[in-house]
Write an enzyme that holds these catalytic residues in place. Structure first.
Site, PDB file in Angstrom:
ATOM      1  N   CYS A 219       5.353 -63.967  42.496  1.00 19.38           N
ATOM      2  CA  CYS A 219       6.459 -63.364  41.738  1.00 19.38           C
ATOM      3  C   CYS A 219       6.611 -64.150  40.431  1.00 19.38           C
ATOM      4  O   CYS A 219       5.665 -64.830  40.011  1.00 19.38           O
ATOM      5  CB  CYS A 219       7.748 -63.336  42.563  1.00 19.38           C
ATOM      6  SG  CYS A 219       8.406 -64.947  43.021  1.00 19.38           S
TER       7      CYS A 219
ATOM      8  N   ARG B 202      11.482 -64.136  45.675  1.00 17.68           N
ATOM      9  CA  ARG B 202      10.714 -63.132  46.402  1.00 17.68           C
ATOM     10  C   ARG B 202       9.456 -63.666  47.083  1.00 17.68           C
ATOM     11  O   ARG B 202       9.240 -63.422  48.274  1.00 17.68           O
ATOM     12  CB  ARG B 202      10.324 -61.982  45.446  1.00 17.68           C
ATOM     13  CG  ARG B 202      11.505 -61.170  44.966  1.00 17.68           C
ATOM     14  CD  ARG B 202      11.146 -60.294  43.775  1.00 17.68           C
ATOM     15  NE  ARG B 202      10.867 -61.084  42.580  1.00 17.68           N
ATOM     16  CZ  ARG B 202      10.473 -60.597  41.423  1.00 17.68           C
ATOM     17  NH1 ARG B 202      10.272 -59.294  41.308  1.00 17.68           N
ATOM     18  NH2 ARG B 202      10.277 -61.388  40.383  1.00 17.68           N
TER      19      ARG B 202
ATOM     20  N   ASP C  82      13.666 -57.878  41.390  1.00 17.55           N
ATOM     21  CA  ASP C  82      14.044 -59.284  41.237  1.00 17.55           C
ATOM     22  C   ASP C  82      15.522 -59.449  41.620  1.00 17.55           C
ATOM     23  O   ASP C  82      16.402 -58.879  40.969  1.00 17.55           O
ATOM     24  CB  ASP C  82      13.823 -59.657  39.764  1.00 17.55           C
ATOM     25  CG  ASP C  82      14.136 -61.117  39.481  1.00 17.55           C
ATOM     26  OD1 ASP C  82      14.685 -61.787  40.381  1.00 17.55           O
ATOM     27  OD2 ASP C  82      13.841 -61.569  38.376  1.00 17.55           O
TER      28      ASP C  82
HETATM   29  P1  4NP Z   1      11.571 -64.711  41.695  1.00 17.73           P
HETATM   30  O1  4NP Z   1      13.032 -64.621  41.021  1.00 17.73           O
HETATM   31  O2  4NP Z   1      10.592 -64.318  40.629  1.00 17.73           O
HETATM   32  O3  4NP Z   1      11.655 -63.713  42.799  1.00 17.73           O
HETATM   33  O4  4NP Z   1      11.410 -66.136  42.167  1.00 17.73           O
HETATM   34  C1  4NP Z   1      13.370 -65.271  39.836  1.00 17.73           C
HETATM   35  C2  4NP Z   1      13.708 -66.602  39.867  1.00 17.73           C
HETATM   36  C3  4NP Z   1      14.093 -67.235  38.702  1.00 17.73           C
HETATM   37  C4  4NP Z   1      14.111 -66.534  37.516  1.00 17.73           C
HETATM   38  C5  4NP Z   1      13.765 -65.206  37.494  1.00 17.73           C
HETATM   39  C6  4NP Z   1      13.381 -64.580  38.658  1.00 17.73           C
HETATM   40  N1  4NP Z   1      14.516 -67.180  36.338  1.00 17.73           N
HETATM   41  O5  4NP Z   1      14.610 -66.504  35.288  1.00 17.73           O
HETATM   42  O6  4NP Z   1      14.775 -68.393  36.344  1.00 17.73           O
END
Ligand code: 4NP
Length: 141
Positions: A3, A9, A111
């Site tokens: 991800c 995720r 997300d």
């Molecule tokens: P992930 O979610 O891609 O599912 O781990 C996110 C975690 C952090 C961020 C964006 C999405 N961020 O912008 O810090």
């Protein structure tokens, strides 16, 4: 399992798929396309929804997807179109490219980072359902 941040995720996807496969035959790992959270444990909300379903992801540490991962893994599942585009750009060979697919086929795992716990529950269910079928397919290979 890939991800963006490797804290919401893909840690769930790693824990869920691992729980459905024999660990002597399969190595399941996760990574993010971005390096914002390298070394951190998964988001508390992902740890909680996993624990509610009997899966412990609390010991995972975020890392960034690296070029080597194309060689280290046979299959690479991404959560959304943005991750897909990033990895397609990193791929050096047709073989690399062929390893990368969306976990949900054509759909994306949304997300949940800026949402609430319900978003994490929905993400858990989406990934869990996909991994039921995926674990069966992988074990036939
Ligand atoms: P992930 O979610 O891609 O599912 O781990 C996110 C975690 C952090 C961020 C964006 C999405 N961020 O912008 O810090």
């Amino acid at each position: 399992m890939v991800c963006l941040g490797n804290i919401c995720r893909s840690p769930l996807a790693e824990g869920i798929l691992q729980s459905k496969l024999p660990n002597d035959r399969f190595r399941v790992d996760s990574a993010g396309t971005a390096g914002y959270h390298i070394g951190r444990a998964p988001d508390r909300r992902s740890i909680e929804v996993a624990a509610q379903n009997g899966i412990d992801i609390s010991q995972q540490k975020a890392r960034k997807f690296s070029q080597d991962d194309f060689d280290r893994f046979d299959k690479i599942f991404v959560m959304d179109h943005s991750n897909l585009m990033t990895l397609k750009q990193m791929a050096l060979t047709p073989d690399d490219l062929n390893k990368v697919t969306l976990l949900l086929g054509e759909d994306q795992v949304p997300d949940p980072y800026y949402g609430n716990e319900d978003g994490f529950k929905a993400v858990f269910e989406l990934i869990d359902q996909a991994c039921v079928q995926l674990s069966e397919e992988l074990q036939k290979m």
